[in-house]
Motif scaffolding. Structure first.
Motif, PDB file in Angstrom:
ATOM      1  N   ASN A   1       3.653   7.489  -4.960  1.00  0.00           N
ATOM      2  CA  ASN A   1       2.907   8.518  -5.703  1.00  0.00           C
ATOM      3  C   ASN A   1       3.163   9.917  -5.157  1.00  0.00           C
ATOM      4  O   ASN A   1       3.321  10.871  -5.918  1.00  0.00           O
ATOM      5  CB  ASN A   1       1.401   8.218  -5.640  1.00  0.00           C
TER       6      ASN A   1
ATOM      7  N   GLY B   1      -5.363   5.154  -0.573  1.00  0.00           N
ATOM      8  CA  GLY B   1      -4.391   5.875  -1.391  1.00  0.00           C
ATOM      9  C   GLY B   1      -4.812   6.077  -2.824  1.00  0.00           C
ATOM     10  O   GLY B   1      -4.227   6.890  -3.541  1.00  0.00           O
ATOM     11  N   VAL B   2      -5.844   5.325  -3.276  1.00  0.00           N
ATOM     12  CA  VAL B   2      -6.329   5.457  -4.659  1.00  0.00           C
ATOM     13  C   VAL B   2      -7.757   5.989  -4.668  1.00  0.00           C
ATOM     14  O   VAL B   2      -8.063   7.010  -5.287  1.00  0.00           O
ATOM     15  CB  VAL B   2      -6.263   4.093  -5.396  1.00  0.00           C
ATOM     16  N   ASP B   3      -8.649   5.276  -3.975  1.00  0.00           N
ATOM     17  CA  ASP B   3     -10.039   5.712  -3.819  1.00  0.00           C
ATOM     18  C   ASP B   3     -10.373   5.662  -2.332  1.00  0.00           C
ATOM     19  O   ASP B   3     -10.676   4.612  -1.780  1.00  0.00           O
ATOM     20  CB  ASP B   3     -10.970   4.786  -4.614  1.00  0.00           C
ATOM     21  N   ASN B   4     -10.296   6.805  -1.675  1.00  0.00           N
ATOM     22  CA  ASN B   4     -10.446   6.865  -0.218  1.00  0.00           C
ATOM     23  C   ASN B   4     -11.894   7.077   0.222  1.00  0.00           C
ATOM     24  O   ASN B   4     -12.160   7.635   1.287  1.00  0.00           O
ATOM     25  CB  ASN B   4      -9.566   7.985   0.354  1.00  0.00           C
TER      26      ASN B   4
ATOM     27  N   ILE C   1     -10.103   1.722  -1.731  1.00  0.00           N
ATOM     28  CA  ILE C   1      -8.704   1.354  -2.036  1.00  0.00           C
ATOM     29  C   ILE C   1      -7.837   2.457  -1.447  1.00  0.00           C
ATOM     30  O   ILE C   1      -7.792   3.569  -1.988  1.00  0.00           O
ATOM     31  CB  ILE C   1      -8.450   1.233  -3.556  1.00  0.00           C
TER      32      ILE C   1
ATOM     33  N   ASN D   1       1.219   1.642  -7.218  1.00  0.00           N
ATOM     34  CA  ASN D   1       0.384   2.820  -6.953  1.00  0.00           C
ATOM     35  C   ASN D   1       0.427   3.174  -5.470  1.00  0.00           C
ATOM     36  O   ASN D   1      -0.554   3.665  -4.910  1.00  0.00           O
ATOM     37  CB  ASN D   1      -1.065   2.554  -7.384  1.00  0.00           C
TER      38      ASN D   1
ATOM     39  N   MET E   1       1.146   4.843  -1.811  1.00  0.00           N
ATOM     40  CA  MET E   1       0.931   6.208  -1.339  1.00  0.00           C
ATOM     41  C   MET E   1       2.225   7.015  -1.328  1.00  0.00           C
ATOM     42  O   MET E   1       2.267   8.152  -1.805  1.00  0.00           O
ATOM     43  CB  MET E   1       0.326   6.169   0.073  1.00  0.00           C
TER      44      MET E   1
ATOM     45  N   THR F   1       0.826  -1.209   0.000  1.00  0.00           N
ATOM     46  CA  THR F   1       0.000   0.000   0.000  1.00  0.00           C
ATOM     47  C   THR F   1       0.860   1.259   0.000  1.00  0.00           C
ATOM     48  O   THR F   1       0.517   2.266  -0.639  1.00  0.00           O
ATOM     49  CB  THR F   1      -0.927   0.009   1.228  1.00  0.00           C
TER      50      THR F   1
END
Length: 546
Positions: free
Chosen positions: A132, A323-326, A321, A127, A129, A122
């Protein structure tokens, strides 16, 4: 007639217990290991060395063995250093820092080892956190990722072993050396570390064994790097080749036994006693700024990583997800399959903990109070489960208990017995330590007053050994909840365990489900531990009032 039978039982009950316990150890610890060894030499046409020839000629297995040793030794070296730094700061550092650092060092105990793989993916995955946020291209599916995950997972083992011996050292030795002009670095090098060597060597042994046996982190983060433990698992689940799985298990067992023998040889005949019946200084001297800076430089990155990993797991349980879709969701926490797996794990852990604590307490008593030959052999048999990789014991149980007269495969009993006997060592050692503090004159006085052995054992010995019983129960309960390396071979379809469920969902990339199951498991373990401590405290208060 009844009187004679009672007299016979009263006289020989310790030996009767010893005989029964020896049979249990032989069946549930020695027999599976013997089966693994025999299977590695036994093919369809009888005795053969073909499987070992294949192992030593196939280049893949060579690299698998070499990588496993590198992983074990590198993690061992890192954790001996990091564990010592944590232990030194929590025993000699500033008072305000001791408790937070101790909590941080022990936090990984509350979760399965492979949750660090989930967290590191993660944070540092493709991808991730941190990747990125800082625009990095760091690849976590590598040696760095595997070693980091294993080091974070087994930090508590190293810390507890080393802290225990540092706490037991006589502070006046270091104070005397300081008064004579020795610098703190000289004191650490010539006094502290040599006297702490039993704890350091035990930490090294445990970390090495646990690292090479734990295949969750290597399997998830290893990418194409081969390791023996994951290869053993795939050899059984993927190819159904029990012969090569046995060879890999034997090879995995050999370095553990060598290190165990070296550990005993190095410590044999040397004295490390520093606590005597004389008054000592209240507390060690304050750490010098240079040493403190070095220790904090080692500890701080580890503290940050532990906190980050647990934070990511807790956040990941409540977002789609991380860090991607919080987007906040409850779906992961409400997943019924994970709830059922956790329920099964709690049930298994309670049963294994109770059975293991009873056997461990009885075994400690017969080893300490028995007068028969072979007591030390029984103790070594009990400790063998602790010194050997769980992967080996799991493979052994499949082979030993899948046909009559010991047909246990497919039942919950194979899991209970595997966990109870694998983690038996802590209960046995806790019981032995307790009995070392209890004079046998207490039992003799009760017998002189007319009490028979059973009465003495129930009314005198068991209440005194209750703390050892609780220690064995708690350790077996916790490790059974978190264990993966042996139980993954023994679970059957339709009976999920939390540890196996988390591992499999993480491998499938369902990090939200894996995080949620981990959070629920941590919560349940903490609640159970708090309940057990409260029960032990209330029981102790009642016994004291009486």
């Amino acid at each position: 007639m009844w009187y004679k039978i009672r007299i016979f039982i009263n006289t020989h009950l310790v030996n009767i217990f010893a005989g029964g316990l020896f049979v249990l150890l032989a069946i549930f610890l020695v027999f599976p290991l013997v089966m693994v060894f025999l299977k590695s030499f036994w093919g369809d046409d009888g005795f053969t060395t073909t499987f070992y020839q294949e192992f030593f000629t196939y280049n893949y297995y060579y690299w698998s063995f070499l990588n496993t040793m590198i992983l074990g030794l590198s993690t061992m070296f890192i954790l001996v250093v990091v564990g010592f730094c944590f232990a030194y700061m929590t025993t000699r550092g500033p008072m305000w820092l001791r408790t937070p650092l101790k909590i941080c060092a022990l936090m990984p105990l509350c979760a399965p080892p492979y949750i660090f793989s989930i967290s590191l993916i993660t944070l540092f995955g493709r991808n991730g956190m941190i990747n990125n946020f800082f625009g990095l291209d760091f690849n976590i599916y590598s040696w760095t990722g595997v070693i980091a995950a294993q080091a974070l997972a087994f930090l508590p083992l190293s810390f507890m072993m080393i802290e225990n011996v540092l706490n037991s050292q006589n502070p006046s030795l270091e104070e005397s050396a300081s008064d004579m002009g020795a610098s703190e670095m000289q004191i650490i090098r010539s006094i502290t570390i040599p006297l702490a060597s039993p704890g350091i060597l035990k930490a090294a042994l445990l970390v090495f064994v646990m690292t090479i046996a734990e295949f969750g982190n290597p399997a998830i983060l290893g990418g194409r790097i081969p390791f023996l433990a994951p290869d053993t698992y795939l050899m059984i689940t993927g190819e159904g080749d029990f012969n090569m799985a046995s060879v890999l298990s034997v090879v995995l067992m050999v370095p553990c036994l060598i290190i165990f023998v070296l550990h005993n040889y190095i410590l044999k005949g040397k004295g490390y006693t520093t606590i005597v019946g004389k008054p000592t200084a209240v507390d060690p001297k304050e750490i010098t700024p240079v040493i403190k800076t070095f220790l904090l430089a080692v500890i701080t990155p580890v503290v940050i990583m532990v906190v980050l990993c647990f934070a990511v797991i807790f956040i990941g349980a409540f977002v789609k997800i991380v860090g991607v879709d919080n987007t906040f969701v409850w779906d992961h926490m409400l997943n019924m399959q994970s709830n059922e797996a956790i329920y099964n794990s709690v049930k298994l852990s309670l049963m294994a903990g109770l059975f293991g604590a009873i056997v461990g307490t009885l075994l400690a008593y017969v080893i300490m109070r028995g007068k028969f030959k072979g007591r030390h052999v029984m103790e070594m048999m009990a400790l063998s489960g602790f010194a050997l990789p769980g992967t080996v014991i799991g493979v052994g149980y499949i082979m030993a208990f899948n046909k009559p007269p010991f047909l246990l495969a497919g039942t919950i009993w194979i899991l209970i017995l595997n966990c109870a006997f694998r983690f038996l060592a802590v209960g046995v050692e806790a019981g032995i330590s307790k009995l070392h503090q209890i004079s046998i004159e207490i039992e003799e006085a009760s017998a002189d007053l007319g009490a028979d052995f059973i009465t003495v054992f129930i009314k005198v010995i068991l209440p005194i050994m209750f703390s050892a019983f609780v220690a064995g129960f708690i350790y077996t309960f916790m490790t059974t909840m978190m264990s993966l390396s042996s139980v993954i071979f023994l679970v059957t379809p339709g009976f999920d365990l939390a540890a196996v469920y988390i591992y499999l969902t993480a491998q499938l990339g369902e990090l939200g489900l894996a995080s949620a199951a981990t959070v629920k498991m941590i919560f349940i373990v903490l609640v159970c531990l708090a309940s057990l401590k409260l029960l032990a405290k209330k029981t102790g208060l009642k016994s004291e009032k009486k």
